[in-house]
Design a protein around this motif. Structure first.
Motif, PDB file in Angstrom:
ATOM      1  N   MET A 146      12.259 -34.372  53.554  1.00  0.00           N
ATOM      2  CA  MET A 146      12.982 -35.485  54.171  1.00  0.00           C
ATOM      3  C   MET A 146      12.651 -35.578  55.653  1.00  0.00           C
ATOM      4  O   MET A 146      12.541 -36.679  56.195  1.00  0.00           O
ATOM      5  N   GLY A 147      12.498 -34.406  56.287  1.00  0.00           N
ATOM      6  CA  GLY A 147      12.119 -34.393  57.702  1.00  0.00           C
ATOM      7  C   GLY A 147      10.769 -35.060  57.889  1.00  0.00           C
ATOM      8  O   GLY A 147      10.586 -35.882  58.790  1.00  0.00           O
ATOM      9  N   ASP A 148       9.831 -34.725  57.011  1.00  0.00           N
ATOM     10  CA  ASP A 148       8.496 -35.313  57.058  1.00  0.00           C
ATOM     11  C   ASP A 148       8.584 -36.817  56.832  1.00  0.00           C
ATOM     12  O   ASP A 148       8.010 -37.611  57.589  1.00  0.00           O
ATOM     13  N   ALA A 149       9.342 -37.223  55.812  1.00  0.00           N
ATOM     14  CA  ALA A 149       9.488 -38.655  55.524  1.00  0.00           C
ATOM     15  C   ALA A 149      10.119 -39.373  56.714  1.00  0.00           C
ATOM     16  O   ALA A 149       9.691 -40.471  57.094  1.00  0.00           O
ATOM     17  N   GLY A 150      11.111 -38.716  57.322  1.00  0.00           N
ATOM     18  CA  GLY A 150      11.771 -39.320  58.482  1.00  0.00           C
ATOM     19  C   GLY A 150      10.794 -39.523  59.622  1.00  0.00           C
ATOM     20  O   GLY A 150      10.806 -40.556  60.294  1.00  0.00           O
ATOM     21  N   MET A 151       9.919 -38.528  59.823  1.00  0.00           N
ATOM     22  CA  MET A 151       8.922 -38.645  60.885  1.00  0.00           C
ATOM     23  C   MET A 151       7.919 -39.755  60.568  1.00  0.00           C
ATOM     24  O   MET A 151       7.474 -40.479  61.454  1.00  0.00           O
TER      25      MET A 151
ATOM     26  N   LEU B 126       3.297 -45.262  53.593  1.00  0.00           N
ATOM     27  CA  LEU B 126       4.738 -45.291  53.333  1.00  0.00           C
ATOM     28  C   LEU B 126       5.030 -45.539  51.863  1.00  0.00           C
ATOM     29  O   LEU B 126       6.006 -45.017  51.324  1.00  0.00           O
ATOM     30  N   ILE B 127       4.179 -46.321  51.222  1.00  0.00           N
ATOM     31  CA  ILE B 127       4.379 -46.568  49.786  1.00  0.00           C
ATOM     32  C   ILE B 127       4.243 -45.245  49.028  1.00  0.00           C
ATOM     33  O   ILE B 127       5.052 -44.930  48.151  1.00  0.00           O
ATOM     34  N   VAL B 128       3.235 -44.447  49.420  1.00  0.00           N
ATOM     35  CA  VAL B 128       3.050 -43.142  48.787  1.00  0.00           C
ATOM     36  C   VAL B 128       4.255 -42.237  49.086  1.00  0.00           C
ATOM     37  O   VAL B 128       4.761 -41.543  48.191  1.00  0.00           O
ATOM     38  N   THR B 129       4.720 -42.264  50.352  1.00  0.00           N
ATOM     39  CA  THR B 129       5.895 -41.465  50.720  1.00  0.00           C
ATOM     40  C   THR B 129       7.095 -41.857  49.863  1.00  0.00           C
ATOM     41  O   THR B 129       7.837 -40.999  49.369  1.00  0.00           O
ATOM     42  N   ALA B 130       7.287 -43.152  49.673  1.00  0.00           N
ATOM     43  CA  ALA B 130       8.411 -43.637  48.862  1.00  0.00           C
ATOM     44  C   ALA B 130       8.269 -43.168  47.410  1.00  0.00           C
ATOM     45  O   ALA B 130       9.244 -42.735  46.789  1.00  0.00           O
ATOM     46  N   GLN B 131       7.039 -43.222  46.901  1.00  0.00           N
ATOM     47  CA  GLN B 131       6.810 -42.780  45.514  1.00  0.00           C
ATOM     48  C   GLN B 131       7.125 -41.297  45.362  1.00  0.00           C
ATOM     49  O   GLN B 131       7.756 -40.874  44.394  1.00  0.00           O
ATOM     50  N   ASN B 132       6.644 -40.511  46.362  1.00  0.00           N
ATOM     51  CA  ASN B 132       6.903 -39.071  46.318  1.00  0.00           C
ATOM     52  C   ASN B 132       8.397 -38.771  46.385  1.00  0.00           C
ATOM     53  O   ASN B 132       8.898 -37.904  45.669  1.00  0.00           O
ATOM     54  N   LEU B 133       9.100 -39.497  47.260  1.00  0.00           N
ATOM     55  CA  LEU B 133      10.536 -39.277  47.371  1.00  0.00           C
ATOM     56  C   LEU B 133      11.242 -39.647  46.075  1.00  0.00           C
ATOM     57  O   LEU B 133      12.183 -38.971  45.654  1.00  0.00           O
ATOM     58  N   GLN B 134      10.763 -40.710  45.446  1.00  0.00           N
ATOM     59  CA  GLN B 134      11.365 -41.118  44.165  1.00  0.00           C
ATOM     60  C   GLN B 134      11.193 -39.993  43.137  1.00  0.00           C
ATOM     61  O   GLN B 134      12.132 -39.661  42.403  1.00  0.00           O
TER      62      GLN B 134
END
Lengths: 254, 92
Positions: free
Chosen positions: A163-168, A118-126
């Motif tokens: 975003m769909g991927d992050a949501g999942m 999730l930390i990586v997901t957050a970084q990618n989203l940022q």
């Protein structure tokens, strides 16, 4: 249809839900950006939740470990006092804690993995937020209405897919936390009920018996000491050391 | 083609590797249909590894849609199956 196409369809369905059907494709850029920001907040909250879950497991593991150490010490004390039965009981209880500890370690590893992802997901989203902020303005300024229709559509569906991927991913982490919370709750209850011997209750039954043994041996020792003292006193007979009780009429202290 | 591994990101995989992926996916399909947990884990691991090996990971800010999507690489069979039951996952 294969798993990959089916997965693609699922992600697409989630993505469609995210997409606002804006009349003007330029407007959909702003809406997508807004969604992206919300998404980032959601992932960050999820990271915090996972971290909390991880800390709870760590706390329980520490408590269980302390309990195991205590039982080990009690077994040692029991042996010193020649109470092999108590030592055996303490060691048996200690052995019963091992699978619980192993389970907590497994859970801890899983939660730590989720946290890392999730930390990586957050970084990618940022990164996406930063890039999309600039890109959407460029797109709005550059494209004609006709171009915007396709180009912006592509970018928006790309960003929506992320975003769909992050949501999942968030949902997945949440599911894991939920099932872990249930188990952690059960573990708390177990610790509280004394089934694993509650650490908040400093005197458990093994300890009580050990204390009793040591108390009775203390009494024996004291008794022996008293006997020796009286024996010595009888021999010396240097007069009574006792104070006569004060008279009722005159109770004033000295 | 662009392949996404859920929770990991997107990879640009040369079209020439398509048949390799197809073969690996076939094993995955069989494992899912046959409810074979062990085969599933092996097939999913192999598929994800092949995508990572053959593909070049896209930057997170590339904003592209994917052609194919690989489930979470460390997902259990049960988790993947329940995901496949969601809207959009029908085998049309």
């Amino acid at each position: 249809m294969g798993v990959m196409k089916r997965m693609s369809g699922i992600l697409q369905a989630k993505t469609n839900k995210l997409l606002d059907k804006a009349e003007d494709p330029r407007e959909s850029l702003d809406l997508s950006y807004q969604k992206l920001l919300e998404n980032l907040q959601k992932v960050r909250r999820s990271v915090a939740d996972v971290t909390t879950a991880k800390k709870r497991i760590e706390l329980q593991a520490t408590q269980l470990q302390a309990q195991a150490d205590k039982l080990q010490q009690q077994a040692k004390d029991a042996l010193t006092q020649n109470r092999e039965d108590l030592a055996r009981e303490a060691l048996a209880r200690r052995a019963a804690l091992a699978p619980q500890l192993a389970d907590l370690q497994t859970q801890h590893q899983q939660v730590a993995d989720q946290e890392q992802k999730l930390i990586v997901t957050a970084q990618n989203l940022q990164t996406q937020v930063d890039a999309f902020r600039t890109k959407k303005e460029t797109m709005k300024a550059t494209y004609t209405a006709a171009e915007a229709q396709t180009k912006i559509g592509e970018a928006v569906s790309g960003i929506s897919e992320s975003m769909g991927d992050a949501g999942m991913s968030v949902q997945r982490a949440q599911d894991k936390i939920d099932s872990m919370q249930a188990r952690a709750g059960a573990m708390d209850e177990l610790l509280a009920s004394g089934a694993l011997t509650d650490l908040t209750n400093p005197v458990d039954d093994i300890q009580a018996q050990l204390d009793q043994v040591s108390a009775s041996s203390t009494v024996d020792n004291d008794l022996a000491a008293l006997k020796a003292e009286i024996g010595a006193g009888a021999q010396a007979q240097l007069g009574p050391a006792d104070d006569a009780p004060a008279k009722d009429s005159d109770g004033a202290p000295a | 083609m662009i392949v996404r591994i859920l929770g990991e990101g997107q990879f640009d995989v040369p079209d020439t590797d398509r048949s390799t992926l197809d073969g690996l996916e076939e094993a995955l399909n069989t494992a899912v249909d046959g409810n074979d947990e062990q085969a599933f884990a092996a097939a999913l691991g192999a598929l994800a590894a092949a995508v990572r090996k053959a593909g070049v990971q896209l930057a997170p800010d590339s904003f592209t849609s994917s052609d194919l999507v690989v489930p979470f690489a460390d997902a259990s069979l049960a988790e993947t199956k329940s995901l496949l039951d969601e809207p959009g996952g029908e085998r049309t």
